[in-house]
Design an enzyme around this catalytic site. Structure first.
Site, mmCIF file in Angstrom:
data_model
loop_
_atom_site.group_PDB
_atom_site.id
_atom_site.type_symbol
_atom_site.label_atom_id
_atom_site.label_comp_id
_atom_site.label_asym_id
_atom_site.label_seq_id
_atom_site.Cartn_x
_atom_site.Cartn_y
_atom_site.Cartn_z
ATOM 1 N N GLU A 24 0.725 -1.154 0.136
ATOM 2 C CA GLU A 24 0.134 -0.110 0.006
ATOM 3 C C GLU A 24 0.910 1.254 0.088
ATOM 4 O O GLU A 24 0.585 2.176 -0.596
ATOM 5 C CB GLU A 24 -0.950 -0.009 1.417
ATOM 6 C CG GLU A 24 -1.896 -1.051 1.222
ATOM 7 C CD GLU A 24 -2.903 -1.173 -0.056
ATOM 8 O OE1 GLU A 24 -3.130 -0.040 -0.372
ATOM 9 O OE2 GLU A 24 -3.217 -2.375 -0.342
ATOM 10 N N ASP A 30 4.074 -3.668 -5.756
ATOM 11 C CA ASP A 30 4.550 -5.089 -5.432
ATOM 12 C C ASP A 30 5.863 -5.020 -5.280
ATOM 13 O O ASP A 30 6.567 -5.521 -4.465
ATOM 14 C CB ASP A 30 4.128 -6.145 -6.454
ATOM 15 C CG ASP A 30 2.608 -6.563 -6.042
ATOM 16 O OD1 ASP A 30 2.144 -6.283 -5.002
ATOM 17 O OD2 ASP A 30 2.047 -7.373 -6.966
#
Length: 422
Positions: A278, A363
């Site tokens: 996040e 990611d």
């Protein structure tokens, strides 16, 4: 029947055909792979869980298709079959105040769409979600949420709509530019207002009590340059067994929120990895970029609305014949909001391409700030717990999914972080 009527009918048919074709592909693809767990997940996800996810996915797709067919029927009824025209004329007869009748036209369409969607919401929550063990909501809570949404829509939505209608009437030919500026300001205010005042109306937010986890998260936020103003746990388990985490807000209202269901399923390493993902969005300014793109697109849509609202063929082509004292400003808003999705869905994959790129970047950032293996373990656990299919049809996924397919995402993660196969 006008040329625009034919164009609208053609795109409506294209929309329905494309959705039906994609749904058939998804169901066929998922069922074809139902009896074998993909090799990359074979030692982490059981065949029973994989089959449950397949059945859940198919049930959701089929229900979504039925809902779309009903929505298309309502759309045709409101436009080409004269529904909006009838509502408009009735309001004109009942109310002398033209501005009030315009607001009531907007409200009437909103109520109609809410009532059409209500049976599907109830079925989805209390039959489909319950069937697969996800529903934790009660009927009183469901209708309490519904009542709160209606009140908020009335207190926030109607004044905003009234302001736009006033600008359409009084601000001249460039009303759409002023309306867009109002829309931008409204959304910026909501970035602050939502986490502070609106979200707490629906959920309880309590400070994260696990000091060990909180310390790790603060260290991660400091490492990532994220100005953290609060760590909160949301009682998502009151409504659903699904888990999630997100950061929200702007400035002093910025906060990180964990669903209590997420905290109960993942260990500290995995939670830190999910949060690092996040924060990857924050690091790459994905949220800011999405806001800017959203505002740019909305400017184009407001400009288009400004043009279409002056074109008689736009109204007539959608089943509305403007009469004396007709509320054409509100009618323009309603027609535009109803038909734009029909013309834009065939291009949905373009938006998802950008979103998937952002997910890969987040990611990769998470792998650099925490541990790719931990993020992979967390994702696999979330895929399993949330019954997310591991074998989506590529084309269906391209149109509907903002995140990459599970296998592709994890393969990229292993490359980004040097993680070894489990």
């Amino acid at each position: 029947m006008t040329l625009f009527t034919l164009l609208f009918a053609l795109f409506l048919l294209l929309d329905a055909s494309l959705r039906f074709w994609l749904a058939r592909r998804q169901v066929a693809h998922v069922m074809r792979h139902r009896d074998a767990v993909p090799a990359i997940f074979a030692d982490r996800i059981s065949l029973r869980s994989h089959q449950r996810a397949a059945d859940y996915t198919v049930a959701r797709v089929r229900m979504g298709l039925i809902e779309r067919i009903v929505d298309a029927g309502v759309l045709v009824g409101l436009t080409l079959l004269g529904g909006l025209q009838a509502i408009d004329l009735m309001l004109i007869r009942l109310f002398d105040n033209g501005f009030l009748s315009q607001l009531l036209l907007l409200a009437s369409v909103g109520v109609i769409m809410m009532l059409v969607g209500l049976p599907f919401s109830l079925w989805r929550q209390f039959r489909l979600e319950a069937r697969f063990g996800f529903n934790r909501m009660t009927l009183p809570l469901f209708f309490s949420d519904l009542a709160k949404n209606i009140v908020l829509s009335t207190l926030i939505g109607l004044p905003l709509a009234a302001a736009v209608l006033w600008l359409m009437t009084e601000a001249g030919t460039l009303w759409w530019l002023w309306a867009w500026l109002l829309w931008v300001a409204f959304n910026l205010v909501m970035l602050v207002a939502f986490p502070l005042w609106i979200a707490p109306l629906f959920n309880r937010f309590s400070p994260l009590e696990d000091e060990t986890l909180a310390g790790r998260i603060r260290n991660l936020a400091t490492r990532c340059g994220f100005p953290l103003n609060g760590l909160f746990v949301m009682d998502g388990s009151r409504r659903s067994a699904h888990g999630n985490a997100y950061f929200t807000g702007f400035g002093k209202a910025r906060r990180i929120v964990f669903f209590d269901t997420l905290l109960s399923r993942l260990n500290h390493d995995q939670i830190e990895a999910v949060l690092a993902h996040e924060l990857g969005h924050f690091h790459h300014r994905h949220i800011l970029k999405r806001i800017v793109v959203s505002f740019a697109l909305s400017l184009g849509f407001f400009a288009l609305l400004g043009y279409l609202s002056t074109q008689l063929w736009f109204y007539v082509g959608l089943g509305v014949e403007l009469v004396k004292f007709a509320s054409f400003q509100a009618m323009a808003l309603v027609l535009f909001c109803l038909v734009v999705p029909v013309f834009t869905f065939p291009f949905a994959f373009i938006t998802n391409m950008g979103s998937r790129r952002d997910e890969f970047q987040a990611d990769a950032y998470a792998a650099s700030q925490s541990n790719a293996d931990h993020l992979i373990a967390a994702l696999v656990r979330l895929y399993d717990d949330n019954a997310a299919t591991l074998t989506p049809d590529p084309l269906h996924s391209a149109f509907y999914d903002s995140h990459p397919p599970a296998a592709v995402r994890i393969a990229r993660l292993r490359l980004a972080g040097g993680a070894q196969p489990a």
